[in-house]
Design an enzyme around this catalytic site. Structure first.
Site, short mmCIF file in Angstrom:
data_model
loop_
_atom_site.label_atom_id
_atom_site.label_comp_id
_atom_site.label_asym_id
_atom_site.label_seq_id
_atom_site.Cartn_x
_atom_site.Cartn_y
_atom_site.Cartn_z
N HIS A 61 3.43 -15.81 7.44
CA HIS A 61 3.43 -17.08 8.16
C HIS A 61 2.63 -17.16 9.59
O HIS A 61 2.19 -18.15 10.19
CB HIS A 61 4.85 -17.86 8.03
CG HIS A 61 5.34 -17.93 6.78
ND1 HIS A 61 5.52 -19.30 6.08
CD2 HIS A 61 5.67 -17.04 5.83
CE1 HIS A 61 5.90 -18.86 5.04
NE2 HIS A 61 6.08 -17.81 4.81
N ASP A 104 6.06 -24.64 10.86
CA ASP A 104 6.25 -24.36 9.68
C ASP A 104 7.41 -24.69 9.22
O ASP A 104 8.55 -25.03 9.47
CB ASP A 104 6.53 -22.71 9.49
CG ASP A 104 6.49 -22.06 8.13
OD1 ASP A 104 7.33 -22.69 7.30
OD2 ASP A 104 5.66 -21.51 7.87
N THR A 125 1.57 -22.65 4.68
CA THR A 125 0.75 -21.52 4.80
C THR A 125 0.68 -20.84 3.39
O THR A 125 -0.18 -19.98 3.24
CB THR A 125 1.61 -20.39 5.64
OG1 THR A 125 2.94 -20.00 5.03
CG2 THR A 125 1.71 -20.90 7.11
N GLN A 159 -6.95 -5.51 7.45
CA GLN A 159 -7.31 -6.06 6.30
C GLN A 159 -8.51 -6.86 6.21
O GLN A 159 -9.36 -6.68 5.34
CB GLN A 159 -6.01 -6.90 5.60
CG GLN A 159 -6.18 -7.08 4.34
CD GLN A 159 -5.26 -7.40 3.46
OE1 GLN A 159 -4.23 -6.48 2.96
NE2 GLN A 159 -4.96 -8.81 3.17
N HIS A 212 -0.60 -7.64 -3.84
CA HIS A 212 0.77 -8.00 -4.47
C HIS A 212 0.52 -9.71 -4.35
O HIS A 212 1.38 -10.29 -4.97
CB HIS A 212 1.70 -7.90 -3.34
CG HIS A 212 1.54 -8.54 -1.87
ND1 HIS A 212 0.21 -8.12 -1.04
CD2 HIS A 212 2.24 -9.47 -1.07
CE1 HIS A 212 0.36 -8.97 -0.17
NE2 HIS A 212 1.47 -9.76 -0.28
N ASN A 214 -2.25 -15.20 1.83
CA ASN A 214 -3.30 -14.55 2.82
C ASN A 214 -4.19 -13.62 2.19
O ASN A 214 -5.37 -13.74 2.16
CB ASN A 214 -2.60 -14.07 4.09
CG ASN A 214 -1.87 -15.09 4.94
OD1 ASN A 214 -2.38 -16.22 4.92
ND2 ASN A 214 -0.75 -14.89 5.58
N GLU A 229 -8.18 -13.90 1.59
CA GLU A 229 -9.00 -13.02 2.28
C GLU A 229 -9.90 -12.29 1.10
O GLU A 229 -10.95 -12.01 1.37
CB GLU A 229 -8.31 -11.97 2.99
CG GLU A 229 -7.74 -12.69 4.22
CD GLU A 229 -6.50 -11.85 5.11
OE1 GLU A 229 -5.79 -12.32 5.89
OE2 GLU A 229 -6.13 -10.65 4.55
N ASP A 235 5.77 -17.02 -3.91
CA ASP A 235 4.50 -17.62 -4.61
C ASP A 235 3.67 -16.54 -5.23
O ASP A 235 2.44 -16.95 -5.78
CB ASP A 235 3.96 -18.35 -3.63
CG ASP A 235 3.32 -17.64 -2.33
OD1 ASP A 235 3.94 -16.52 -1.99
OD2 ASP A 235 2.38 -17.87 -1.83
#
Length: 468
Positions: free
Chosen positions: A31, A127, A149, A349, A364, A368, A372, A388
């Site tokens: 987040h 958030d 997010t 990353q 996983h 994000n 990416e 999620d």
């Protein structure tokens, strides 16, 4: 360029910001990153930025000296902070911030607004899981915007939560885990946002109030882009009566920074190692900042990667294995993978996924990481655990066709087979081609006149219209 135009229009004649935006991220890596990336994009367009942050998982202010960082007391007990129970941490944090005898957040907002050394505050972007913000902001007359997010599909699942309970999809039963949820294609019951180890009343309350926060806000920003989730975004725009629903993602591509918000120290030497590897030869393995393995799974992953014969870059956090600090590798592992396997504690990353040597990503499927990977045309082996991640995996596999789920018990033979499927077989090549198409859509959204550039420009204009 559009960004330069907005930067000029948001500043005074001397180039100084005329307005300021306050941002308040939820204090978890997945987040913090998109919130600060959004702040970068707004700052690049001429807005000053003040970042509110909790003591729990506080970001490093030296990484963004152009922002002002202001702490907010979070009241999370030490034993809760170290429990790993995300819902429990959120509940404790929100309860402390909303306590009748604690006006700490309201006081922080009042002091931020009263800071004459900074430009006037236009609004706060927060958030929606930070439930204390709407009331505190209203008390000081500050308009709010919500940043989601996760994906638009995830938020659509939040909206459907009462229906999912009413129709018996939730709580899930072992007998119906693979039942399609016809109201939310392509999801099945097992893909829904659900955590069996969290207090269900707390989670239901959190989701309901997160939706309420959006309904009472001046707008919603979702870290996605129109070409990726068109139907899901259309549904949200129809259901909400907020002034704007904008999708300026992927936010990491709008930010002018590639690093600077990691809670862990990144091992940038891995890039030098990747430089020595052939193109598309390396499987990048990372389970994010929260997902974990048990001791046996860890050993199976180690031997599965070894036996695959493929080069790999594996992120092994100190807390990756439940119940162990700094897990040890099995005897013979290091010798068996010498020269083709590299293990690090944490990776830069975005830079890794953009590297020409990387040909696949075992992930996983946090949102994000998923975005990416899509942005760099990297196909995925998916191993979701909670929140999620299951629905992200389902979309990766069934809607976008750029990866597949590694289901069931982790066994070295299964891992070896999955690695070869992704890295050397025809199915992996086909996923790679579809990933290339998605990357092109990302590029289209980010061009001048593209949907994400239009969305961020609309957001800047909307923020300026909310000024106190």
């Amino acid at each position: 360029m559009a960004a330069a135009h907005e930067a000029r229009s948001s500043g005074d004649a001397g180039g100084r910001p005329r307005r300021r935006v306050v941002v308040f991220p939820l204090p978890f890596q997945g987040h913090i990153n998109p919130m600060l990336q959004l702040a970068d994009a707004l700052h690049d367009r001429g807005l000053a930025v003040t970042v509110l942050h909790t003591g729990f998982n506080a970001p490093d202010p030296t990484c963004r000296p152009e922002f002002r960082f202001v702490p907010v007391p979070d009241g999370v007990p030490g034993e809760v902070a170290t429990s790993g129970d995300v819902i429990g941490i959120l509940d404790a944090m929100n309860a402390a911030m909303e306590a009748e005898d604690s006006a700490a957040l309201q006081g922080v907002l009042a002091s931020v607004i009263a800071d004459d050394e900074q430009p006037p505050v236009a609004c706060i972007v927060f958030d929606s899981n930070l439930l204390a913000v709407p009331r505190a902001a209203a008390a000081v007359g500050l308009k709010t915007l919500v940043l989601r997010t996760a994906s638009a599909a995830c938020f659509g699942c939040f909206l459907a939560y009462p229906m999912l309970h009413r129709k018996g999809y939730l709580p899930p039963q072992e007998s119906n885990m693979y039942m399609p949820v016809k109201e939310l294609p392509p999801l099945r019951v097992r893909d829904l946002f659900y955590s069996s180890w969290s207090d269900q009343n707390k989670m239901s309350n959190l989701l309901a109030r997160a939706i309420e926060a959006v309904n009472n806000s001046s707008g919603l920003v979702i870290n996605t882009f129109d070409a990726l989730e068109p139907a899901e975004l259309e549904k949200i725009r129809k259901e909400f009566c907020v002034p704007v629903v904008l999708a300026p993602g992927p936010l990491h591509k709008l930010s002018s920074k590639s690093t600077g918000s990691s809670l862990l120290n990144e091992d940038c030497d891995c890039i030098k190692w990747l430089d020595k590897q052939p193109p598309k030869s390396v499987l990048y393995v990372s389970f994010g900042s929260l997902a974990s393995l048990n001791a046996n799974e860890f050993l199976e992953v180690a031997w599965g990667l070894t036996n695959s014969g493929h080069s790999f870059l594996w992120v092994v956090r100190p807390d990756l294995v439940r119940g162990l600090d700094n897990p040890g590798f099995p005897n013979g592992f290091e010798a068996a993978v010498e020269g083709r396997g590299k293990v690090i504690r944490w990776a830069p990353q975005q830079e890794v996924l953009a590297h020409s040597a990387v040909g696949g990503f075992w992930t996983h499927n946090g949102w994000n990481s998923t975005l990416e990977s899509i942005s760099e045309r990297i196909p995925m082996i998916c191993r979701p655990q909670f929140a999620d991640q299951m629905m992200n995996t389902r979309y990766v596999e069934k809607t976008w066709g750029v990866g597949f789920e590694l289901e069931g018990e982790l066994k070295r033979g299964k891992i070896e087979k999955a690695t070869r499927k992704l890295m050397e077989e025809r199915e992996g090549d086909e996923m790679r081609e579809r990933a290339k198409e998605l990357k092109n859509k990302v590029g289209d959204s980010l061009r001048v006149g593209g949907s994400s550039q239009i969305a961020i420009d609309k957001l800047v204009k909307h923020i300026l219209s909310l000024s106190l």
